[in-house]
Every structure is written in C-alpha cells, then in structure tokens.
Design an enzyme around this catalytic site. Structure first.
Site, mmCIF file in Angstrom:
data_model
loop_
_atom_site.group_PDB
_atom_site.id
_atom_site.type_symbol
_atom_site.label_atom_id
_atom_site.label_comp_id
_atom_site.label_asym_id
_atom_site.label_seq_id
_atom_site.Cartn_x
_atom_site.Cartn_y
_atom_site.Cartn_z
ATOM 1 N N ASP A 34 0.842 -1.201 0.000
ATOM 2 C CA ASP A 34 0.000 0.000 0.000
ATOM 3 C C ASP A 34 0.871 1.242 0.000
ATOM 4 O OD1 ASP A 34 -1.898 -1.872 0.247
ATOM 5 O OD2 ASP A 34 -2.707 -1.175 2.164
ATOM 6 N N GLU A 113 -38.653 19.839 17.999
ATOM 7 C CA GLU A 113 -37.245 19.796 18.396
ATOM 8 C C GLU A 113 -36.489 20.894 17.670
ATOM 9 O OE1 GLU A 113 -35.991 15.909 17.178
ATOM 10 O OE2 GLU A 113 -37.675 14.969 18.206
ATOM 11 N N LYS A 115 -33.570 22.133 15.214
ATOM 12 C CA LYS A 115 -32.890 21.500 14.081
ATOM 13 C C LYS A 115 -31.411 21.874 14.158
ATOM 14 C CE LYS A 115 -33.391 20.707 9.129
ATOM 15 N NZ LYS A 115 -32.003 20.848 8.700
ATOM 16 N N ASP A 117 -27.528 22.164 13.489
ATOM 17 C CA ASP A 117 -26.824 22.318 12.228
ATOM 18 C C ASP A 117 -25.471 21.615 12.298
ATOM 19 O OD1 ASP A 117 -26.588 23.113 9.681
ATOM 20 O OD2 ASP A 117 -26.130 25.212 10.111
ATOM 21 N N GLU A 173 -27.422 14.116 15.614
ATOM 22 C CA GLU A 173 -26.583 15.100 14.943
ATOM 23 C C GLU A 173 -25.297 15.322 15.721
ATOM 24 O OE1 GLU A 173 -28.303 16.015 12.346
ATOM 25 O OE2 GLU A 173 -27.378 17.861 11.571
ATOM 26 N N TYR A 225 -31.944 11.940 18.210
ATOM 27 C CA TYR A 225 -33.353 12.276 18.027
ATOM 28 C C TYR A 225 -34.184 11.248 17.250
ATOM 29 C CZ TYR A 225 -31.005 14.277 13.923
ATOM 30 O OH TYR A 225 -30.213 14.473 12.816
ATOM 31 N N LYS A 312 -37.349 26.259 8.575
ATOM 32 C CA LYS A 312 -36.022 26.871 8.654
ATOM 33 C C LYS A 312 -36.143 28.369 8.886
ATOM 34 C CE LYS A 312 -33.351 23.466 6.246
ATOM 35 N NZ LYS A 312 -32.353 23.175 5.242
ATOM 36 N N CYS A 406 1.730 47.033 3.188
ATOM 37 C CA CYS A 406 1.385 46.586 4.532
ATOM 38 C C CYS A 406 0.965 47.779 5.391
ATOM 39 C CB CYS A 406 2.586 45.876 5.163
ATOM 40 S SG CYS A 406 2.303 45.444 6.878
ATOM 41 N N CYS A 409 3.843 48.230 8.204
ATOM 42 C CA CYS A 409 5.248 48.544 7.966
ATOM 43 C C CYS A 409 5.504 49.132 6.587
ATOM 44 C CB CYS A 409 6.113 47.308 8.181
ATOM 45 S SG CYS A 409 6.000 46.118 6.836
ATOM 46 N N CYS A 424 2.547 40.175 3.853
ATOM 47 C CA CYS A 424 3.602 41.154 4.001
ATOM 48 C C CYS A 424 4.891 40.342 4.112
ATOM 49 C CB CYS A 424 3.382 41.996 5.250
ATOM 50 S SG CYS A 424 4.869 42.930 5.680
ATOM 51 N N CYS A 430 8.466 43.756 10.333
ATOM 52 C CA CYS A 430 7.057 44.153 10.469
ATOM 53 C C CYS A 430 6.601 43.866 11.906
ATOM 54 C CB CYS A 430 6.240 43.365 9.447
ATOM 55 S SG CYS A 430 4.516 43.810 9.408
HETATM 56 P P1 AMP Z 1 -32.114 18.700 5.398
HETATM 57 O O1 AMP Z 1 -30.626 18.427 5.415
HETATM 58 O O2 AMP Z 1 -32.432 20.152 5.264
HETATM 59 O O3 AMP Z 1 -32.830 17.807 4.449
HETATM 60 O O4 AMP Z 1 -32.631 18.330 6.845
HETATM 61 C C1 AMP Z 1 -32.584 17.038 7.305
HETATM 62 C C2 AMP Z 1 -31.485 16.907 8.285
HETATM 63 O O5 AMP Z 1 -31.714 17.684 9.452
HETATM 64 C C3 AMP Z 1 -31.357 15.536 8.845
HETATM 65 O O6 AMP Z 1 -30.630 14.701 7.998
HETATM 66 C C4 AMP Z 1 -30.632 15.757 10.128
HETATM 67 O O7 AMP Z 1 -29.240 15.696 9.888
HETATM 68 C C5 AMP Z 1 -30.918 17.197 10.481
HETATM 69 N N1 AMP Z 1 -31.563 17.395 11.795
HETATM 70 C C6 AMP Z 1 -31.135 18.297 12.704
HETATM 71 N N2 AMP Z 1 -31.882 18.270 13.811
HETATM 72 C C7 AMP Z 1 -32.825 17.316 13.637
HETATM 73 C C8 AMP Z 1 -33.881 16.808 14.447
HETATM 74 N N3 AMP Z 1 -34.130 17.302 15.671
HETATM 75 N N4 AMP Z 1 -34.628 15.817 13.940
HETATM 76 C C9 AMP Z 1 -34.382 15.323 12.689
HETATM 77 N N5 AMP Z 1 -33.402 15.753 11.877
HETATM 78 C C10 AMP Z 1 -32.614 16.746 12.336
HETATM 79 ZN ZN ZN Z 2 4.348 44.508 7.295
#
Ligand code: AMP
Ligand code: ZN
Length: 671
Positions: A34, A113, A115, A117, A173, A225, A312, A406, A409, A424, A430
C-alpha cells in the site's frame, strides 16, 4: 526534468497505478505494498500539479484515487437515512398539518425539536455496547466512522442499565459548539492552515478525518433524536426520547410535546430569537408526529417521511453603511481585511465589524467605500456582508481598493499563485509579525513559558529587548533594566527566568511548532518530528522526501523548503541550539524494555478495549518488535481489534498470517 520526460513519467505512472488498482480490487492480488502504491500516487499528483497540461481527467489521482486512500468502509443503512421536507413559512406548516389531519384525523400530537446544524450520524448498539457509527452518506449507504465517533464524549460506549433491546440503532446530529469553533479556527488561521467557514463544516470535516487522535483533539458534541429497532418497544417518539436519556444518551432539553399546530407556531416564534443564546447553531425547528403507529400510517415519500417537516429560520439580516476597510496582519504576515461598519443592531447584538476573508471576497461583492450593505449573522459569531444595496449607491462613491502595502510597515504586499491571501513579506521588520512570532513561541501549545505574557512581549519589543525568538535566551543581559520596569518585580523576574529555563526541556515537536513555519501546525509538527527525528534531517529533506510523510501535502512541503532557504531562519535555529533547546527527539520515550518481540513484525488494525492503537504500537516497539506499513507475506502478526476493515482481514487470512487479539499481544510481552 523536461516536459517530454515528465509526460513519459506521468503516462508510465498512470498505467502502472491502473494495473495495481485492477490487481487490488478485481483480482484481490496486489503485487505492491500500500505504501509503495501511495508513493507512486503522490509522485503522479506532484507531476500533474507541476504540469497542469498533463492532467488527464481519467488519471488515478482524479477518480478511484479518492476511494483507494479512503480507509472508511461503506455500510448499508438498515433503515434509509432520509432528509426532511422543509419550509420557510407558516402557511406551509398549516398545509402540512391539514394533510396530516386528512390522512389520520385530528387526534394526534407533535414533538417539536431544534434542528441542529451539524451532520447526521447513525449509531448501532448491541447488548448495550456501541458497535458502529455511520454517516448519512447518500442516504442508503454511508461511511463507517466508528473510531472517530468513539472520541465524542457525549456518546456512550456502554449504556447504563435499562430495558433496551439487544440490537438497535439511534440517530442524531454531531456538531461543534460555536466557542470551540472560533477558538480552533483562530488557531488554524494563526498557523496558516485552511480555516472552516462555519461550525458545521468543521464538524463534518472532523468526523471524516483518517486520524482518530486528531479527531479527539477537536471537541464535538452530539444530540440524538431518532430511535430504531426491529421490535420497537415504544408507542411514541416522545416516550423513546425520555427513555433513551435514562440509558445515557444525550437528548436536547429544548424539546416539547404540542397538542396542535398553534402550539408548534409558538415554539417556533420563541426560538426565532432565543436561538442566538444557544452555545451551538440551529437552523430551524423539526416537528414530528408523536405516535409511531400514526407515523407508519403516514409513511414516506421517496425522499422524506410524511410525518415530519422542518421549518427553517431565515438568517438574521440588517442594512448598514460600510465606513471603511481595515487590515489585520498576522504573525505569518497574512493580511486579513475587516469591514468597519456603522453600528447596527442584529439578532440582539450591536455589530460594528464584519469579516471579508480576502481580496477575492471584496471583488466578488464589488464593494464601494460608503456603500449600504446587507449584513447577516449565520452560523458564525462574526457577521458577514452578503451584498450591496445598489439603489443606495451614490455617484461620489469609489470602489474599495485593496491595500497594496502593509498597513503596519509599508512593505509592498505579495500574493502567491493559487492563494487567496496577500502577505507582508517583511517578516524581519514588520512589528505584528515580530511580536506575533515570539508570542506564538511562548504560547501554551509551544514552549508554554508562563511568567511571560503577550503584553510583556509587546513591551519588551518596544523597548528593544526582543526582536527574534532567540533573544528570549539573552534576556538575562537586560536584567538590571528589567528591574526598573513598572509592574515587573523580583517575583515576575524569577518566574520568567524559570519559565525560559524550562523551555529548554521542551520536546523537539514543540520547538518545531514554536518556530511558526507557515502551515506547520501542532499535528504537522509532531508528524515531522517523529518522522525525521532531527532538525538536520528535516532541513535537508527534499520535496519528495517531505510529501512521503503521512498528511504532508505539497503546500506544507513547499513552505518548509522555503523556510530553510532563509539565512535568518537558519541563524535563529543555530542560536536556539546553542541556547540548549531540543532539536532532536529523545529516544528514551521508546526505550527498550525487553527483547521479547525482537525480530517480529506487527500490524495493528481496528479499535481495542484496553489500549489505544498508539499505546499498542509503543508497547511493541518497547519490546523490540517492528510495526509494518502494510500486510505482506513478511508480516508475522496482525493484531486485530473491533471493526477492522474486511479487506485487511481477508488479505491476512489469504497469506496465512496469524491474527491475534490485544490480550494475546499483551500475553506475549508479559508471559
Ligand atoms: P435537510 O438536510 O435540510 O434535508 O434536513 C434534514 C437533516 O436535518 C437531517 O438529515 C438531520 O441531519 C438534520 N436534523 C437536525 N436536527 C434534527 C432533528 N431534531 N430531527 C431530525 N433531523 C434533524
Ligand atoms: Zn508589514
């Protein structure tokens, strides 16, 4: 190498690699290791980079390449990981509610719930033990990232006692808190490493790293969740959330049971502003029909469940005036533009500055000084400019002209081909670069000299005591002058001297990181130190030598080579060596404890119960054994843990290599 020679080499390498791919994947009979494969692949990539005209879209670097170096195994999901239907307005939610009523009547509840991110993850448990963690992937199949997931503290490896089924899956998440994101991103910026745009990207980039030790250093968190089992013991989603909490799973406390859509709307309204007080990002709300039986009745579309939807939030946005563009100069000389704004209230805080990233961003936005701009607060704590209100641009305004010199300096700025940032180049003269480099050197992750702080460094620089890192080791010449400084008493001096003295014992990898070479962060410094062992070896390494090291790419290699061509840098290293700093790794870490494994070679794969992989490697080496890079007939033992890649296992079995467990290895050493 001439172009014709390069062309020939590229063609030969591409043909060889394709053959090796075929041998490996189709015939399952690889003829090279590998490591040799990766070596060739890297050589090809380097040539293609040097001669872009030779890059063929079918090159092994472009296609299967990703798959080959990728160590993750693909796993099919037992239940597909779907996305959610989403909406940005109330009417859509009311329509959703109507559709549900039509299908199942009005006797139902919603669970609402946040959502989160981040990135979704599916965890499998067997007899209360975490056995697998898989990313969403394409929804049907995902990447198996168990080792990385195991570094997340919030995720239990073993459950507390409870009435859980023998096998189940739980989904949620993985995310990074905003504070951790800011801190780690700032560190990356300081080290000249690539930064992430928001916590979500940082989290998902982290979960997909190959090196679990690196994952462990980046704090991730998780909320769960969804609960899945073939024989689901719960009647409702709410009940499942409450119960899994008692088994030890992290479930977000900001979850509510609503008896109708009106209550859902109130929850949404509350969190529209409350969300900014959370330590993590959310981009909306999810509502789910509570009863599992009703969920089943409602079913799925091809892409998403009919019993859930997300709402959203629009990003918080405001309009204000761009008063001017300022510039910050970092310790590596990188220049970052900053927008100075007329103060404006945005999502509960007054905003005066916005990030502009780099000159390209300013050009993309086509900013004029005095423009009325839109600022948005998304995931990041620092807001960004998303556009210009052209209706408000008056004829007297002029385009923002990026600084040519810069701001600190006066030196003309330079930009390297293929890079977005201006630099720079005056690192010897500097001020922010001089001070920044010394501050970096004394920092917690480098020499960790307590007794000296950032302000003291700044002060000492202004008084002419410090200009280079090596001057720290000459400070004793100024002791009498130091004694006359305000707020710098005998005790401070003793502390400082002790701290400086101790720094001479700091290991090579810390010193290397402390030098502040562009793109050489903590991890890279450690890898380089362990691989080359001495500064001399590193200094004389060629580009090809460098890129052979795990995780060292072209950019880092180029930066290192450039660093060692500067006479002042070499002079600094000489002075620091004279001062007694460590420029070689101490071998005693791996001091031989026995010869029990002498002449035997090992490969370690998978996850282990008692020891980490690193610990096992150390044990083997401390007892005279050797670690190999890939499975071949020369290998004596494969130490196998859980979740080992099936390809490896198969290869070892084919070659009749003894496969031993962690306990058996320990037995060989202790027995
Ligand atoms: P979307 O990516 O806009 O289609 O939204 C779906 C995604 O929201 C899911 O795949 C989850 O990753 C996310 N998500 C975040 N919070 C929650 C929640 N409380 N319940 C379900 N999905 C959630
Ligand atoms: Zn500088």
């Amino acid at each position: 190498m001439t172009f014709t020679e390069a062309k020939e080499r590229v063609e030969t390498l591409a043909a060889e690699l394709k053959q090796h791919n075929y041998n490996y994947y189709v015939l399952a009979q690889p003829t090279i290791s590998d490591q040799d494969f990766d070596y060739k692949l890297k050589e090809l990539a380097a040539l293609e980079k040097q001669y872009p005209g030779l890059l063929d879209p079918n090159s092994p670097t472009q296609k299967v390449g990703g798959e080959i170096t990728k160590e993750f195994q693909t796993v099919k999901h037992q239940w597909p990981m779907l996305s959610l239907g989403n909406t940005y307005n109330e009417q859509d939610l009311l329509d959703f509610d109507q559709r549900i009523q039509k299908a199942i009547g009005s006797n139902f509840e919603y669970v609402v719930e946040l959502k989160f991110d981040g990135l979704s993850i599916s965890l499998s448990y067997e007899d209360g033990k975490l056995v697998r963690g898989v990313t969403r992937g394409d929804g049907t199949k995902g990447d198996e990232v168990t080792n990385n997931i195991k570094t997340i503290h919030a995720i239990p490896h073993h459950l507390k006692p409870g009435n859980y089924p023998a096998e189940f899956e739980i989904r949620g998440e993985v995310f990074m808190h905003k504070k951790a994101f800011e801190r780690l991103n700032q560190e990356r910026l300081d080290n000249g490493e690539v930064t992430y745009a928001n916590p979500r990207n940082f989290a998902s980039g982290t979960v997909k790293l190959q090196d679990s030790a690196e994952v462990a250093k980046r704090p991730l968190d998780c909320f769960l969740y969804f609960f899945y089992a073939h024989k689901n013991q719960f009647k409702t989603h709410w009940e499942s959330l409450q119960t899994v909490k008692t088994w030890g799973f992290p479930v977000c406390e900001h979850t509510a049971l609503c008896s109708n859509i009106q209550e859902v709307l109130i929850f949404i309204k509350t969190w529209e502003t409350e969300r900014f007080k959370l330590s993590y990002d959310i981009d909306g709300i999810v509502l789910k029909v509570n009863s599992f039986e009703q969920q089943e009745e409602l079913g799925f579309t091809a892409k998403s469940p009919r019993w859930a939807i997300s709402y959203k939030y629009k990003a918080a946005s405001a309009e204000t005036i761009l008063e001017s563009v300022g510039y910050q100069v970092g310790r590596t000389g990188a220049v970052t533009p900053v927008a100075h704004l007329k103060p404006v209230l945005l999502a509960g805080t007054t905003v005066k500055r916005a990030t502009l990233h780099n000159a390209n961003e300013i050009a993309r936005l086509d900013l004029y000084e005095g423009d009325t701009v839109f600022v948005e607060k998304g995931g990041e704590i620092i807001p960004k400019i998303t556009g210009v209100n052209l209706d408000k641009r008056t004829p007297d305004l002029k385009p923002v002209e990026y600084a040519s010199n810069c701001p600190r300096c006066g030196t003309e700025l330079v930009r390297k081909e293929g890079e977005a940032a201006y630099y720079c180049p005056n690192d010897e003269g500097c001020p922010p670069q001089i001070v920044g480099k010394i501050q970096h050197f004394i920092g917690r992750k480098a020499m960790n000299i307590d007794g000296l702080g950032d302000e003291t460094i700044e002060n000492f620089y202004k008084r002419g005591f410090l200009h280079h890192i090596s001057d720290l080791y000459e400070l004793h010449q100024h002791i009498d002058e130091l004694r006359t400084l305000e707020r710098f008493g005998e005790k401070s001096i003793t502390n400082m001297v002790r701290g400086i003295e101790r720094s001479k014992e700091m290991p090579f990898e810390k010193v290397l990181f402390g030098l502040g070479i562009r793109f050489v962060g903590e991890t890279v410094a450690r890898k380089l130190a362990r691989y080359f062992k001495t500064i001399e070896a590193l200094q004389h390494a060629s580009f090809t030598d460098l890129i052979l090291v795990d995780e060292i790419g072209d950019r880092i290699a180029e930066s290192l080579i450039e660093y060692f061509t500067v006479p002042q840098h070499l002079e600094q290293i000489e002075k620091l060596k004279k001062a007694g700093l460590q420029f070689a790794i101490k071998e005693e870490v791996n001091e031989l404890q026995s010869e029990k494994l002498a002449g035997k070679s090992f490969i370690i794969s998978g996850v282990f119960e008692k020891f980490s992989r690193e610990e096992l490697k150390q044990k083997i080496e401390q007892n005279g054994g050797k670690i190999l890079g890939s499975i071949s007939a020369k290998l004596d033992y494969l130490v196998a843990g859980e979740n080992m890649g099936p390809a490896k296992l198969e290869k070892a079995q084919k070659l009749n290599i003894p496969i031993i467990s962690e306990q058996e290895l320990v037995g060989m050493i202790e027995g």
